[in-house]
Design an enzyme around this catalytic site. Structure first.
Site, PDB file in Angstrom:
ATOM      1  CG  HIS A   1      -3.386  -0.772  -3.243  1.00  0.00           C
ATOM      2  ND1 HIS A   1      -3.873   0.499  -3.077  1.00  0.00           N
ATOM      3  CD2 HIS A   1      -3.174  -1.254  -1.998  1.00  0.00           C
ATOM      4  CE1 HIS A   1      -3.931   0.777  -1.783  1.00  0.00           C
ATOM      5  NE2 HIS A   1      -3.525  -0.267  -1.116  1.00  0.00           N
TER       6      HIS A   1
ATOM      7  CB  SER B   1      -0.978  -0.002   1.171  1.00  0.00           C
ATOM      8  OG  SER B   1      -0.428  -0.579   2.299  1.00  0.00           O
TER       9      SER B   1
END
Ligand code: NAD
Length: 736
Positions: free
Chosen positions: A464, A443
């Site tokens: 992601h 992240s």
């Protein structure tokens, strides 16, 4: 009759079977052509004495998803042209008549004197379900794929072909309003229980059941057209009605904060319509429909949540010419919180999963999360034990990296530590096939940096996810400097397979969504520090259109995580990159008070144990912020602006920095990723909607009062001067 979108067969009993089956399409949709042909069919059934009645069904796997929204967009364009050429009144007359064509056609079907029955299998939504509602009898298939509903509200519209009138004549007003407000898809048995269907039968029998109803003398008159008809909740002006309407108004306010004209129109349409006979009631509905169809909220929501979302899901950003990938086996390394969720959604989509962690126990623990999720579904009656066995059978939990040799794609979700990631990348690459794509779920770490550990950086990409993985609809795909077309295409194909919506962003700190979310949470923290009462921060955020306030959101992601990010940013970029007031607040919350968020039951809110009531703002916040400002002296509009503008500015910066290259992705990403006020159409549509000039003026005012984080980027200043928009700019870039 020369039909192309329907087939018409009449059996020996004189019962017409109309099969909706549009050529060259996988799904039926309501288009101008379909409406015209259906009108012809209705007239034929009505006028031919040999035809006793009619069954409407579909020749596709599904009944229909409803109206073609581009047709509605076309109406808007025609309106604008007429308004220019012939004036507003003439344009509105045209618009009203055109936008109620479908409603009139369904009413004609309902009152033509012949019984109509709908035999529905698969999804039947929006205008298509309104067709079924206009039929005198509805048989739904018991198949799990069958879903009915009126989801118009989700794109800022409302059901304008009788939905707001027929539904509240079938069930209690409160239930009807809920159904129209929520726009949920409803399963067959549930629909029958609600009064939306008469019969549920196995798929193979629905047409026969519908015909049997006609053969047995099914009535061609709807209940509401009988003289003695009483609506299930009785009259609007009655003691019972007064129990419904005042709370309905309050619920409407609580749920929408008056931001959604379509929701208000539903309320008005049902309230007024229930006091009128059907034909007049439908006319009232049509007036509201025409008004809503022209609202800027509907235009923005249709563009982002229907058109753009659909385009991105169908591969708008997929590299042209990249070969289609057939993903059979996906490896997931790191079976923790995120990896376990990714394993579940992957197996759920039918792919085989190799779930790797440091030891067998950790891998098994990750797999057990899937067991838990399917068991929850079984308990809710949405899955069977056999589904669980099949799903778990697709997941192999192991500490053996060698098992990854079978994979087409490997996603790592190990600790957010560059050293651990480096080691994992090397170990995975030693095990996989040369054509296998490697993706990181990091992240915060730049993809191009991680790719340095890879010996095949063109096969390296970021995927992601957001947490919880099984619920969040958005996935960011991050292109590193060396990411090649095959990696990007594979990532997009994978996201499509797990039925989520992808946005493709270039590699930069925080990518897209977390940057905007970070700005939102920071603003909440700073307001707290200024002495704005926390309840006002949270409530005004919701009134601005956010699903949750910034403090609540921070509790969900973890207050300790926010502090971790601040510290990492300070260490990597320097003191100037963080806000000291925020750091101070977070240190006090985490280090001094041990308040980590929902995970330990203590954050900006207190979380009582299950069954002990709902969360409450922590009273101790009073001692953390500045001196409390008297609530009545606070400019509420300014607070609302701050909370949205700060996110929109960050989104605009990602465009300027070319992290985001397509405004559709910023808009879709902002709504699906972090719930940016959906009625605006997303963070960039929010700016386009009010015009860059006005937005820049607001930002400048906020900058003068609250500091440089509100400084508009150069791109916006230029757009303000030229009258440009993000979408206009994107069109120009594409054309150049
Ligand atoms: P986590 O700590 O819950 O899980 C990490 C897992 O990786 C653990 O099970 C651990 O045993 C395993 N692991 C560590 N080293 C390993 C190795 N060498 N080989 C195999 N397995 C190993 O962490 P998480 O919250 O699931 O986060 C994982 C990744 O996802 C991080 O990069 C994080 O930044 C990212 N991410 C997290 C979130 C979130 O909300 N938590 C959201 C998006 C992305």
């Amino acid at each position: 009759m020369n039909l192309t979108t329907f087939r018409l067969e009449i059996d020996l009993d004189g019962i017409a079977l109309v099969t909706w089956d549009m050529p060259g399409r996988s799904m039926n949709v309501l288009t101008t052509e379909v409406i015209a042909e259906l009108a012809e069919i209705v007239e034929h059934v009505a006028s031919d004495a040999a035809v006793k009645g009619c069954v409407v069904t579909s020749g596709k796997e599904s009944f229909s998803g409803g109206a073609d929204l581009t047709m509605l967009q076309g109406l808007g364009i025609e309106y604008a042209r007429l308004a220019r050429e012939k004036g507003e009144e003439e344009a509105m007359r045209f618009f009203f008549e055109e936008s109620r064509k479908l409603s009139l056609l369904y009413r004609r079907l309902e009152t033509c004197g012949k019984p109509f029955a709908a035999a529905v299998h698969g999804t039947c939504l929006g205008g298509a379900f309104e067709l079924a509602l206009a039929c005198h009898y509805r048989v739904l298939s018991s198949d799990d794929a069958t879903r009915v509903g009126l989801p118009e509200i989700k794109v800022g519209l409302f059901p304008g072909a009788g939905g707001t009138q027929r539904v509240p004549r079938l069930m209690q007003t409160g239930d009807a309003l809920q159904m129209l407000f929520k726009g949920d898809q409803i399963r067959a048995q549930m629909a029958k229980g609600m009064g939306l269907a008469h019969e549920v039968a196995p798929r193979a029998e629905i047409v026969d059941k519908a015909k049997a109803w006609i053969r047995a003398g099914g009535s061609p008159v709807a209940a509401w057209d009988l003289p003695k008809f009483k609506a299930p909740s009785g009259k609007v002006y009655s003691p019972a009605g007064m129990m419904v309407w005042p709370p309905a108004n309050a619920i409407y306010r609580r749920e929408t904060h008056d931001n959604y004209p379509a929701a208000k129109a539903i309320l008005q349409s049902v309230y007024e319509g229930l006091q009128l006979p059907m034909d007049l009631a439908l006319k009232v509905e049509s007036r509201y429909f025409a008004q809503i169809l022209r609202s800027k909220e509907a235009a923005a929501m249709i563009r982002t949540l229907f058109l753009s979302k659909g385009e991105l899901e169908k591969g708008a950003r997929r590299p042209k010419g990249a070969a289609k990938t057939a993903l059979k086996t996906v490896g997931i390394v790191g079976a923790g919180f995120m990896g376990a969720g990714v394993a579940y959604v992957t197996a759920q989509a039918g792919m085989d999963v190799i779930l790797v962690d440091r030891d067998q126990e950790a891998a098994d623990k990750g797999k057990s999360y899937s067991h838990k999720l399917v068991t929850d579904q079984i308990n809710k009656g949405r899955a069977k034990t056999a589904d669980r066995d099949a799903l778990l059978g697709r997941i192999t939990a192991t500490p053996d990296y060698g098992a990854l040799a079978a994979c087409d794609l490997v996603i790592e979700a190990v600790f957010e530590d560059p050293k651990v990631k480096d080691e994992v990348i090397r170990k995975v690459e030693a095990a996989i096939r040369p054509d296998c794509i490697f993706a990181s779920n990091t992240s915060t770490l730049p993809i191009s940096g991680l790719a340095k550990s890879s010996v095949r950086a063109d096969h390296f990409v970021g995927i992601h996810f957001f947490s919880p993985v099984e619920k969040m609809l958005l996935v960011e795909i991050i292109k590193g400097q060396a990411t090649g077309d095959a990696a990007l295409a594979t990532a997009l194909d994978y996201v499509r397979a797990i039925k989520k919506t992808p946005i493709v962003v270039n590699d930069a700190r925080g990518f897209f969504a977390n940057r905007c979310v970070g700005a939102y949470i920071l603003e909440g923290h700073l307001m707290l520090g200024e002495g704005v009462p926390p309840a006002m921060i949270e409530n005004l955020a919701k009134m601005a259109g956010m699903p949750v306030g910034p403090l609540s959101l921070n509790d969900e992601v973890g207050v300790d995580l926010a502090l971790k990010v601040v510290r990492a940013t300070k260490a990597q970029i320097g003191e100037a990159a963080i806000n000291p007031a925020q750091e101070k607040l977070l240190v006090a919350m985490v280090d001094r008070e041990g308040r980590l968020g929902r995970k330990n039951g203590k954050g900006f809110y207190d979380y009582p144990a299950k069954g002990q009531g709902s969360k409450r703002l922590w009273p101790g916040l009073a001692d953390l912020g500045g001196a409390r400002i008297a609530p009545d002296t606070i400019d509420r509009e300014e607070i609302k602006h701050r909370l949205l503008v700060v996110q929109a500015l960050e989104a605009a910066r990602t465009v300027e920095e070319e992290v985001v290259t397509d405004p559709r992705e910023a808009d879709v990403g902002s709504i699906l990723g972090f719930g940016f006020a959906p009625f605006t159409g997303g963070a960039l549509s929010y700016i386009d909607g009010m015009g860059a000039k006005r937005f820049v003026a607001i930002a400048r005012e906020l900058e003068a009062k609250h500091g440089p984080r509100f400084a508009p980027p150069r791109l916006l200043v230029e757009m303000a001067a030229s009258g440009g928009t993000f979408y206009g700019r994107a069109d120009e870039i594409r054309a150049a």
